[in-house]
Structure formats: structure tokens, C-alpha cells
Design a protein around this motif. Sequence first.
Motif, mmCIF file in Angstrom:
data_model
loop_
_atom_site.group_PDB
_atom_site.id
_atom_site.type_symbol
_atom_site.label_atom_id
_atom_site.label_comp_id
_atom_site.label_asym_id
_atom_site.label_seq_id
_atom_site.Cartn_x
_atom_site.Cartn_y
_atom_site.Cartn_z
ATOM 1 N N LEU A 1 0.839 -1.194 0.000
ATOM 2 C CA LEU A 1 0.000 0.000 0.000
ATOM 3 C C LEU A 1 0.872 1.242 0.000
ATOM 4 N N THR A 2 0.425 2.275 -0.691
ATOM 5 C CA THR A 2 1.231 3.490 -0.796
ATOM 6 C C THR A 2 1.466 4.144 0.563
ATOM 7 N N ASP A 3 0.508 3.987 1.488
ATOM 8 C CA ASP A 3 0.645 4.641 2.795
ATOM 9 C C ASP A 3 1.038 3.661 3.901
ATOM 10 N N ALA A 4 1.520 2.481 3.527
ATOM 11 C CA ALA A 4 1.883 1.490 4.538
ATOM 12 C C ALA A 4 3.149 1.924 5.274
ATOM 13 N N PRO A 5 3.194 1.727 6.593
ATOM 14 C CA PRO A 5 4.424 2.058 7.327
ATOM 15 C C PRO A 5 5.562 1.138 6.913
ATOM 16 N N ARG A 6 6.762 1.622 7.026
ATOM 17 C CA ARG A 6 7.923 0.826 6.627
ATOM 18 C C ARG A 6 8.125 -0.331 7.602
ATOM 19 N N MET A 7 8.439 -1.508 7.052
ATOM 20 C CA MET A 7 8.787 -2.676 7.854
ATOM 21 C C MET A 7 10.181 -3.135 7.426
ATOM 22 N N ILE A 8 11.103 -3.132 8.369
ATOM 23 C CA ILE A 8 12.485 -3.490 8.048
ATOM 24 C C ILE A 8 12.560 -4.917 7.513
ATOM 25 N N ALA A 9 11.792 -5.837 8.114
ATOM 26 C CA ALA A 9 11.823 -7.237 7.669
ATOM 27 C C ALA A 9 11.306 -7.372 6.239
ATOM 28 N N LEU A 10 10.256 -6.611 5.896
ATOM 29 C CA LEU A 10 9.727 -6.668 4.529
ATOM 30 C C LEU A 10 10.732 -6.096 3.532
ATOM 31 N N ASP A 11 11.373 -4.996 3.903
ATOM 32 C CA ASP A 11 12.406 -4.420 3.029
ATOM 33 C C ASP A 11 13.533 -5.426 2.793
ATOM 34 N N ALA A 12 13.902 -6.140 3.850
ATOM 35 C CA ALA A 12 14.982 -7.124 3.726
ATOM 36 C C ALA A 12 14.570 -8.280 2.820
ATOM 37 N N LEU A 13 13.302 -8.713 2.918
ATOM 38 C CA LEU A 13 12.827 -9.809 2.073
ATOM 39 C C LEU A 13 12.776 -9.378 0.614
ATOM 40 N N ILE A 14 12.289 -8.180 0.350
ATOM 41 C CA ILE A 14 12.215 -7.688 -1.029
ATOM 42 C C ILE A 14 13.618 -7.565 -1.617
ATOM 43 N N ALA A 15 14.566 -7.076 -0.816
ATOM 44 C CA ALA A 15 15.949 -6.976 -1.284
ATOM 45 C C ALA A 15 16.527 -8.347 -1.587
ATOM 46 N N ALA A 16 16.195 -9.336 -0.760
ATOM 47 C CA ALA A 16 16.675 -10.703 -1.001
ATOM 48 C C ALA A 16 16.064 -11.294 -2.266
ATOM 49 N N LEU A 17 14.782 -11.030 -2.500
ATOM 50 C CA LEU A 17 14.137 -11.498 -3.728
ATOM 51 C C LEU A 17 14.773 -10.867 -4.958
ATOM 52 N N ALA A 18 15.113 -9.602 -4.869
ATOM 53 C CA ALA A 18 15.710 -8.911 -6.003
ATOM 54 C C ALA A 18 17.089 -9.455 -6.333
ATOM 55 N N ARG A 19 17.765 -10.040 -5.355
ATOM 56 C CA ARG A 19 19.101 -10.596 -5.586
ATOM 57 C C ARG A 19 19.044 -12.021 -6.128
ATOM 58 N N GLU A 20 17.878 -12.718 -5.903
ATOM 59 C CA GLU A 20 17.813 -14.141 -6.301
ATOM 60 C C GLU A 20 17.822 -14.279 -7.815
#
Length: 294
Positions: free
Chosen positions: A275-294
Motif C-alpha cells: 500500500l502506498t501509505d503502509a508504514p515501513r517494515m524493516i523485515a519486509l524491506d529485507a525480504l524484497i531486497a533478497a528477492l531482487a538478488r535471487e
Amino acid sequence: MELNLTRLRRFLSVYRNESFSPAAEDLAMTHSALTKSIQALETEIGTALFERSTRQVVATEAGHRLAAKAQELLAFSDQVREETLSHHPHLRLIAGPAVIDGPLAPALVALQRSQPEARVTVETMPPDVATVRLLRREVHALFYHSMTVASLPSRGQLKVREIIDEPYVVALRSDHPAYRHGGSMDDLLQYRWAVPGFDRLYQSAMAPDREEAFRKAGFPHYRVLNTAACLSLAADGDAITLVPRSFALGEALASGLVTMPISHAPRYAVSAVTLTDAPRMIALDALIAALARE
């Protein structure tokens, strides 16, 4: 209108028991106190929820509608309470079958290393249903093919990030005629295909001539919920399947299949949706970064 959650729980007990007496016993309260609580809820909502007689209690149409929504609301309330009291992040995700079978598992391993306290729940379901759950804030993120994401409703409320983009390759038996002759995607449509998660939104996002060619060919012959089943249909039957190139290097070869590149095929592109207004979640950011590297 603000609904009292305690009254909603009591309403559901009466609804399930179709009687006040056993519901009162289940709730450890008196019959009269339960009756007053339901009357207060009816006043709160502005309509009768039960038709009462001397023999039974029957829900009205409004009561049936409330029962369906009340269960969702109470489940979400329990989720909010759990996450508020928990000291550890709990990611709730919905992903397409090909994402779960492919890049998600190694990305979760990477998340485990960087965020060992994080908890993760992953489900799969049709993307339009998943979008409704995201808009209700019941989940934190969706992961689907970018062509599917392009057709999601309520795009103005969604933040979309493409995180994977790689070629598909064909996986098939070495004695399959398609392997000997090769060809473009159009040439290969004459054979039987097994594809994970080929959904209506993905199909509608195709160019009209592409969609028509796929429709005429009856593509796909087998649409199943995971890549492993598609690989089995290819290994043990006469089907062809389409897998991301990175996935083919391990799973397809392990199934005894051969792979080949294909021209004019769609790419394996995955987008993360929040969601555009969703608060930042460090764990979600880390998962998305890991997916982008796979």
C-alpha cells in the motif's frame, strides 16, 4: 458506527447455536445478560439480527450478512492484538505459485539470517482476491507476475516495485518432438502445456493477438498450483512447461528434463505490491531486497 467486538463475539455464539441458552452457557453468562447484549448490538447496528420464537432463534438476512463479516472482523482484531503485543515482526504475504516455488524459498533463508526473529506467513490465492485482502490491511505485501499486477484493481492505492526480470526457458523431455525441432512460442503452442498460476488477470494483460493465439491453442492444457507438479507432468507425460531460467538450472534438471531457450516468450517478471501509505517494515524491506538478488 462503532461496533463493540465483545457483542459481536456473543452474537456469533448465538448465531452458531441458534439458541440463547447454550450460547449463554458457552459464554459463561446469564441468559438475560446475553439477551440484553444482543439487543444493544441490534440498536447499535439499527436492525434486527434474529427472529425470535419460543422454540428457536433464526437469523434475519441482516444477521446472516453480519455473521460472515463478523468472523473476518474478529479474526483481524485478533491479528492486530497479536502483532501489537508481539516483540517480533510477523510478515503476512500472498504470492503467486511460481513465486512460492521459485525465488521465495531462498529469499526466506536470507531473511532468516538477517532477521532471525521475524515470523512469516505465506498464502496463495487469486490475485484479485489477494488485492482485497491487501486493501483491508490483512496482509503486508503481494508478489505476483508483473503482467498480472498491471491488471490489478485499485492501482492508485498500490505501490508496485518490479524486483525480478529474467527469461523463461522451456523444460521438457529429451525425446519430446519439440526439443528436436525447436521453434518460437507460436510453434510450440501445438503441444500440451502445463503452467503454474496462469490466471485470468495475466491473460487479460496480453496483447490481443497473443491472447487470441493462446486461446485458440487451448493454452494451457494443465493449469496447476505449483511448478513441481508441472515438472512432473513434463517428466512423466508429454507436457511442456515454462520455468524461469534460474529455476531451471536446479529443479528442471533434477527432474531429468532438458531446457531450451524460446523466442517471443514472455519474461518471468515479478513485482512486489504494497500500500502506498503502509508504514515501513524493516523485515519486509529485507525480504524484497533478497528477492531482487535471487
